[in-house]
Design a protein around this motif. Structure first.
Motif: not given
Lengths: 478, 203
Positions: A1, A63, A66, A118, A126-127, A130, A134, B144-146, B148-149, B152
């Motif tokens: 990755m 990301f 996202m 954000l 989802m982002s 969050l 926050l 890995t995928d999430y 960022f979430l 946060a």
């Protein structure tokens, strides 16, 4: 990755790092270090703004899609950062006088600002959620931060309970939309919804709209705003009135033009209803208020209604009108709250409109500034507030929304009553005991700059207009 | 066959204990019923082949959350009878709103459709369960995928912690704390005084 591309998120990373460092300084010093933490917070916000400006200008995702940065995000992030920095600068004097000068205050403002950034850059439900949480969580704590005051605690609790309910509605709506499309990403959603949108998705979208309307305190989801604005410490109210609204508006614009862009017919009627309801509530309910913070709450509800007209009009022109409205709203509100923060008498803060009586004789400059802000908010030319209203109304009329514009103008006339009443109290009523002479330097500076901005807006609007146009265009893939 | 039986066993107990959580009069019993519901939900996860989630549910929810609930219920002196006052008064309105929502949900359900790409986009996140263990799969998703979430969410928790401390922490005055350095620095001269006492004189 491989690692995700961090460059678009550099401003956010800077703000996280500085918030955590300031938190540690606060823990070890156990105090605000003579305003040092607040000052460092303002510097961090300024550096973040620099990074935002120097970041990518064309649309960049990272990301896994996202997080998105585009011209729209840059414009609204700059507004949010400016609003946060202004509140931080104005608040310290007031907080110290009330014994609330905790190091956590600037740190929480930074975290709330991070949440807003954000939200603005969210490209996935989802982002989005969050970021929203926050921001909200930091705001709940800030509202209750005056913990010896029953009203502040009530404000914090009320905000928390109702805010959680709104978040729940938003999540439920997002789950319905996800149930239809199997994805939460905005780009994929836009593709999935382009051809068909069954009733389930419409219901989900209305739930999401309700949740977001709560966050911008649009009627009929405005009930919390007057109580929270009144109960929270005044600098926190000043913060609430501007930065979170800009961020939530940005979110609303992005969600409605992005994933739900093809469902204009379904959402525009909701937006029109919310807009009319907010203008009416903001216009009529504010008339009977005696507390200036409550009055500002209703005033902000009304302004949200006007800004929503631009959104209802839709298209790049409508979005541009909303962005310009928000920028001018920022200047007017920052200035008005600078005056409210200076309403102190013998080391007590005052909140009643009657306490402003005779301000023109005791503090002529302050009275003149507040008068200019009130004229501007009422939408009287040649002040900036007139141009912002003119922009949204003309965007609506271009789209043939004549009735909406007429309601807007009428409620604007109603709201002029209470704005002008403040001017009448300041200039024609007999002075009472009079307010304290001393105004802290940052508050005075904000007051002066905001006055200049509102007064001279029509001389140099070109910069704001062109950047707002570019920002609006970037939202529509231009 | 056996799997179906076990499923209905777990599911029935979960639902029944869920009903008991909200209907039992003593809040401590409610928490105990809740623990039973968690255990059975963990069983359901096991049946789905999600062994990691099942273990996490038992460890986190039963081991930590439920015990915390129990503490809170026992520590706070809440008069539950007073909380239920006015319940009958609000029942009609609540029931009406609930009914309307149910009708609306039925309408949504009746008109429900899936997007054409929906199965594809769901499947793209779900790895083949025979290829990798589900701890591995969850780890990849989360870190890995999430990532960022995940970060946060971590910040949300940090704000929650800062907020809790800010709202509840008080610096008390007059608390005697142990300072070991001070204790070690004490000498015989600074702490003991030898006084000659003449008989019958007193100090």
């Amino acid at each position: 990755m491989e690692l995700p591309n961090l460059a678009p998120a550099l401003p956010e990373l800077l703000i996280v790092a500085s918030a955590i460092i300031l938190l540690l300084i606060g823990v070890f010093k156990k105090e605000n270090a003579g305003g040092g933490i607040t000052a460092l917070g303002i510097i961090a916000l300024a550096l973040t703004a620099l990074l935002v400006v120097s970041g990518p200008s064309e649309r960049t995702e990272t990301f896994g899609g996202m997080f998105v940065v585009d011209g729209f995000a840059v414009f609204t992030k700059l507004l949010v950062l400016l609003a946060s920095a202004v509140t931080l600068a104005m608040s310290r004097h007031w907080l110290r006088a009330e014994g609330l000068d905790h190091p956590e205050y600037p740190v929480l403002v930074l975290f709330a600002t991070l949440g807003m950034m954000l939200m603005i850059s969210a490209n996935n439900f989802m982002s989005l959620y969050l970021g929203l949480e926050l921001q909200s969580l930091a705001l709940y704590v800030l509202a209750a931060s005056q913990r010896d005051s029953g009203r502040a605690t009530e404000a914090g609790l009320k905000y928390f309970v109702l805010g959680s309910l709104a978040s729940g509605m938003l999540l439920y709506g997002a789950s319905l939309v996800y149930g239809f499309s199997g994805t939460t990403g905005f780009d994929a959603l836009a593709k999935a919804l382009a051809n068909e949108a069954p009733v389930g998705v419409t219901v989900g979208m209305v739930f999401i709209l309700a949740g977001l309307a709560f966050k911008i305190s649009a009627a009929p989801f405005h009930m919390w705003a007057p109580d929270v604005y009144e109960g929270a410490p005044t600098p926190v109210t000043a913060f609430f009135a501007v930065a979170p609204k800009i961020a939530a508006f940005a979110l609303l614009l992005r969600v409605l033009t992005g994933p739900f862009g093809s469902m204009v017919e379904q959402w525009s009627q909701v937006i029109v209803f919310i807009s009319v309801a907010s203008m009416v509530v903001g216009g009529f309910a504010a008339i009977v208020q005696t507390n200036i913070k409550r009055l500002m709450a209703y005033s902000s509800i009304g302004h949200v209604g006007y800004a929503l007209i631009g959104l209802a009009a839709g298209g790049p022109d409508g979005v541009r009108a909303v962005l310009i409205y928000l920028a001018i709203y920022l200047a007017m509100n920052a200035g008005a709250f600078a005056v409210i923060l200076s309403m102190r008498q013998k080391e007590r803060s005052l909140e009643n409109i009657d306490d402003l009586a005779g301000l023109s004789k005791t503090h002529p400059m302050m009275a003149l500034s507040l008068a200019i802000f009130m004229w501007s908010m009422a939408g009287i030319p040649p002040f900036a507030g007139f141009w912002s209203k003119w922009m949204v109304f003309s965007a609506a009329i271009d789209k043939g929304m004549i009735a909406l514009s007429i309601i807007g103008v009428l409620t604007s006339v109603v709201s002029a009553f209470y704005y002008l009443r403040i001017i009448k109290v300041m200039y024609f009523d007999e002075p009472g005991e009079g307010l304290d002479r001393s105004i802290s330097a940052p508050v005075g500076l904000v007051m002066g700059l905001a006055t200049l901005a509102v007064l001279l807006f029509n001389l140099v609007p070109a910069g704001l207009f062109s950047s707002a146009s570019a920002a609006a265009a970037s939202l529509f893939g231009g | 066959m056996i799997e179906g039986l076990v499923f209905y066993l777990f599911a029935a107990i979960t639902v029944a204990s869920g009903v008991m959580v909200v209907s039992s009069r003593n809040p401590v019993y409610s928490v105990l019923w809740l623990i039973l519901a968690f255990f059975n939900a963990a069983g359901l996860f096991l049946l789905l082949g999600a062994e990691f989630l099942a273990m996490v549910l038992v460890i986190v929810y039963v081991g930590a959350v439920a015990v915390l609930f129990l503490f809170v219920v026992m520590l706070l002196d809440i008069n539950y009878l007073r909380l239920r006052e006015g319940f009958m008064q609000y029942l009609p309105v609540g029931a009406l709103i609930g009914l309307i929502l149910v009708v609306e949900l039925l309408m949504v359900y009746g008109g429900w459709k899936f997007a054409d790409d929906a199965p594809l986009s769901v499947a793209s996140r779900t790895p083949d369960p025979t290829a990798i263990s589900n701890t591995d799969a969850l780890g990849r998703l989360l870190y890995t995928d999430y990532a960022f979430l995940f970060q946060a969410a971590g910040l949300v928790l940090l704000v929650a912690m800062v907020g809790t401390i800010m709202l509840t922490h008080r610096t008390r005055t007059g608390v005697r704390k142990q300072v070991i350095a001070k204790q070690n620095a004490r000498t015989k001269e600074s702490s003991v005084e030898i006084v000659k006492v003449t008989s019958g004189g007193g100090i």
